[in-house]
Write an enzyme that holds these catalytic residues in place. Sequence first.
Site, PDB file in Angstrom:
ATOM      1  CG  LEU A 124      -2.084   1.124   1.396  1.00  0.00           C
ATOM      2  CD1 LEU A 124      -3.168   0.593   1.877  1.00  0.00           C
ATOM      3  CD2 LEU A 124      -1.622   2.471   1.776  1.00  0.00           C
ATOM      4  CG  HIS A 233       8.475   4.879   8.358  1.00  0.00           C
ATOM      5  ND1 HIS A 233       7.945   5.804   7.923  1.00  0.00           N
ATOM      6  CD2 HIS A 233       9.934   5.023   8.075  1.00  0.00           C
ATOM      7  CE1 HIS A 233       8.931   6.835   7.410  1.00  0.00           C
ATOM      8  NE2 HIS A 233      10.129   6.173   7.393  1.00  0.00           N
TER       9      HIS A 233
END
Length: 347
Positions: A124, A233
């Site tokens: 994605l 992240h």
Amino acid sequence: MRIRPIAEGDLDELQALARETGVGFTSLPDNREFLAAKIATAISAFEERTPVDQRLYFFVLEDETQGKLAGCCAIEGQVGREVPFYHYRLGTLAHSSVQLDLHRTIDTLFLSSDHTGDAEVASLFLRPEYRGRDRRHERNGALLSMMRWLFMAEFRDRFPEKVLAEMRGVFDEHGKSPFWHCLGSHFFPLDFDEADRLTGLGQKSFIGELMPKFPIYTPFLSEEARACIGQVHEQTRPALAMLKQEGLRWEGYIDIFDGGPTVEAYIDDVRGVRLSRRCRVEVAEAPAVSARPRWLAATTGMAGFRAAWVGRGPDEAGVIALSPQEAARLEVGAGDTLRILDTEEEA
């Protein structure tokens, strides 16, 4: 904006996306030959010419007004069947001494292939200019993420019991992974980018060959590395939040390179799979439109799959009224069937 299967003519745009993904985005390396092969594999999957356990369904988000790709996402039918699929599993070992009346529990990492055979939602990526800074783009990320549940619900017999998603781990301001620096770098004569590139190209056998087979005691890791375990992240936080809303949870598995979490669920328990339903299409010139798109619609054909936001839900009879523009975007007509999801419906 609409979702469709990737096509041969998307190679240049896909490579441009790959160059924008950044460090740690393993599944989309900047390698033209590999990406061309990925497209061919996906086309075979949508045409159902590939065994079910080897299928890769790769989708792109198309900006019809700009004539370009805004993002992409994918579903792996089953992982680990051809190439080993590794994680670290976070565990606990207990030690005790009766003589000293001491008891200690130590966190450990075990090399694992426990997810072999599960489906994976992956790859994605949404270009920065299409992220939620204005009303037009505020739901592009949700469209990319959630349409996969409609696809899996519609073609449920093509998928196994469980689904997982690997989340990109923590990197410092220099693009370096503290987890890799403390652990992986000692076992692989490679830097992170090269190991990441090889993994993205499907060359994963070196992991099982070089990584230690015995549990790793996490107290031996640096404080910075331990802080990365199960963390994501900064750019991955929105994607993780959406997956959690759908019912995926972290069960203690992490990426062996950057320590990012792997979340998972039984497919039939995923909110978007449970709550999506079929309805019949009517086309109207000026149907009422919701102020904020909340209904996601997807077609029911494999090769010609399309997904997009629509301005309203179905009536009590299970009929959904589409505008001519919405019908054209989804390539459906009166009497056709759509699978829809009210993304704000309570689970």
